[in-house]
Design an enzyme around this catalytic site. Structure first.
Site, short mmCIF file in Angstrom:
data_model
loop_
_atom_site.label_atom_id
_atom_site.label_comp_id
_atom_site.label_asym_id
_atom_site.label_seq_id
_atom_site.Cartn_x
_atom_site.Cartn_y
_atom_site.Cartn_z
N GLY A 37 86.01 10.92 -18.85
CA GLY A 37 87.02 11.84 -19.38
C GLY A 37 86.48 13.25 -19.48
N SER A 77 86.60 15.36 -11.62
CA SER A 77 87.43 15.78 -10.48
C SER A 77 87.62 17.29 -10.47
CB SER A 77 88.77 15.05 -10.48
OG SER A 77 89.48 15.33 -11.66
N ASP A 118 92.08 21.35 -17.28
CA ASP A 118 90.78 20.92 -16.77
C ASP A 118 90.22 21.92 -15.77
OD1 ASP A 118 91.51 18.72 -18.21
OD2 ASP A 118 91.91 17.45 -16.48
N TYR A 133 99.80 8.13 -19.45
CA TYR A 133 99.87 9.60 -19.38
C TYR A 133 101.23 10.04 -18.84
CZ TYR A 133 98.31 14.38 -18.30
OH TYR A 133 98.16 15.74 -18.24
#
Ligand code: GLA
Length: 335
Positions: free
Chosen positions: A100, A104, A148, A197
């Site tokens: 988490g 990526s 992110d 999600y």
């Protein structure tokens, strides 16, 4: 000619599940990096240290492997008008996978940085974040917000990055002196993370629609929520209260008030657990243990449904913290 670039792992300190609602987030980065070397080449191929394998892009569609992220950034560049022939990438680094911490985003940002240098592309760090997000959402097919990629591209170690995900404006703030951000992995795979999600995203969109708003960000009046049926009321209550907590956390950072910041983290966790329902018994247990072990505060980080918590821990009490949490949860891994 070879370009070499790196990008860090991100951790979200506050503002859970607000980024796809146009809300506020407060991530930071950890000193774990993905390193990408790129050489000019026709097409896309890559070697990954972590997977100990070489892959060559052949088909015309994503194949579900890690290579998709690299093909995706070349695709996103082309979509934005930057046609490049391709590249051979070499991927290494120490960002833990599947915890988490957004390995990526780190991979995509590092690859775009290397390509920027290699092909002299006139793109800035915010554009890199947007290209990476587009690659992940539209090419790889993982629906995520912008947090992110913005964190990995724009945040610096020792600082928090406040982002308004609606306007994409951002601001850097110094983190607390004498306190450390510690991630504690529950060592449980994230179950149902993707379907859960997407379900939460859909519920938030529906809650906004029922309230006549485009995004939950626009809903400020708690009184409006009384009109909503469950579970939309709880989902919206989380998002709206979480945005308020992020703004309070900015003030706590400015006032160097780690106790208040910790209280906000704990309130965020409770809201993610009760109203947003994305916690697990393991994450709840880790938060409890972290508090008992002297943390100012702790909360689940990332999407939830497993994965890790983040804690704010006084530097002087770090050894005690590691010892106590490990005693109560022997599988815990610290980052
Ligand atoms: C995942 C997504 C982010 C964000 C968080 C929840 O990490 O990739 O965009 O939505 O979940 O805050």
């Amino acid at each position: 000619m070879k370009a070499r670039a790196k990008a860090p792992a991100r951790v979200n300190l506050l503002g859970g599940h607000t980024d796809y609602n146009g809300g506020f987030v407060l991530p930071s980065v950890l000193p774990y990096y993905t390193v990408v070397e790129a050489e000019p080449r026709e097409g896309v191929s890559a070697y990954s240290d972590a997977f100990a394998e070489e892959r060559v892009y052949q088909q015309r569609a994503p194949d579900g492997s890690w290579l998709d992220y690299l093909v995706g950034v070349v695709w996103a560049l082309a979509q934005a008008g930057y046609q490049i022939p391709g590249a051979h990438f070499n991927v290494s680094g120490n960002v833990p996978l599947g915890v988490g911490l957004s390995s990526s985003a780190a991979l995509q940002v590092a690859a775009l940085r290397a390509l920027r240098w290699l092909y002299r592309l006139p793109i800035d760090d915010l554009e890199i974040a947007m290209l990476a997000q587009r690659a992940e959402a539209e090419y790889v097919g993982v629906r995520c917000g912008v947090m992110d990629q913005m964190a990995s591209s724009l945040a610096k170690a020792g600082e928090a990055l406040f982002i308004d995900t609606r306007s994409l404006s951002f601001r850097r703030l110094r983190l607390f002196e004498g306190a450390r951000i510690v991630v504690v992995d529950s060592a449980r795979p994230r179950r149902l993370a993707e379907s859960g999600y997407n379900q939460r995203r859909a519920e938030c969109a529906e809650a906004a629609r029922l309230l006549g708003a485009e995004l939950l960000r626009e809903v400020a009046e708690p009184a409006d929520l009384a009109l909503l049926p469950e579970p939309y009321r709880r989902r919206a209550r989380h998002v709206i209260s979480e945005n308020v907590r992020v703004i309070k956390a900015l003030r706590a950072l400015e006032a160097a008030d780690a106790d208040e910041f910790g209280r906000l983290m704990l309130a965020s966790h409770r809201s993610l657990k009760q109203d947003f329902e994305v916690s697990t018994p393991e994450l709840d247990r880790l938060v409890e243990l972290a508090l008992a072990a002297g943390a100012y505060g702790a909360r689940l980080t990332g999407a939830g449904f497993g994965g890790a918590i983040v804690a704010l821990v006084p530097e002087k009490g770090l050894e005690l913290f590691y010892g106590e949490v490990s005693r109560g949860y022997p599988e815990a891994r610290f980052y």
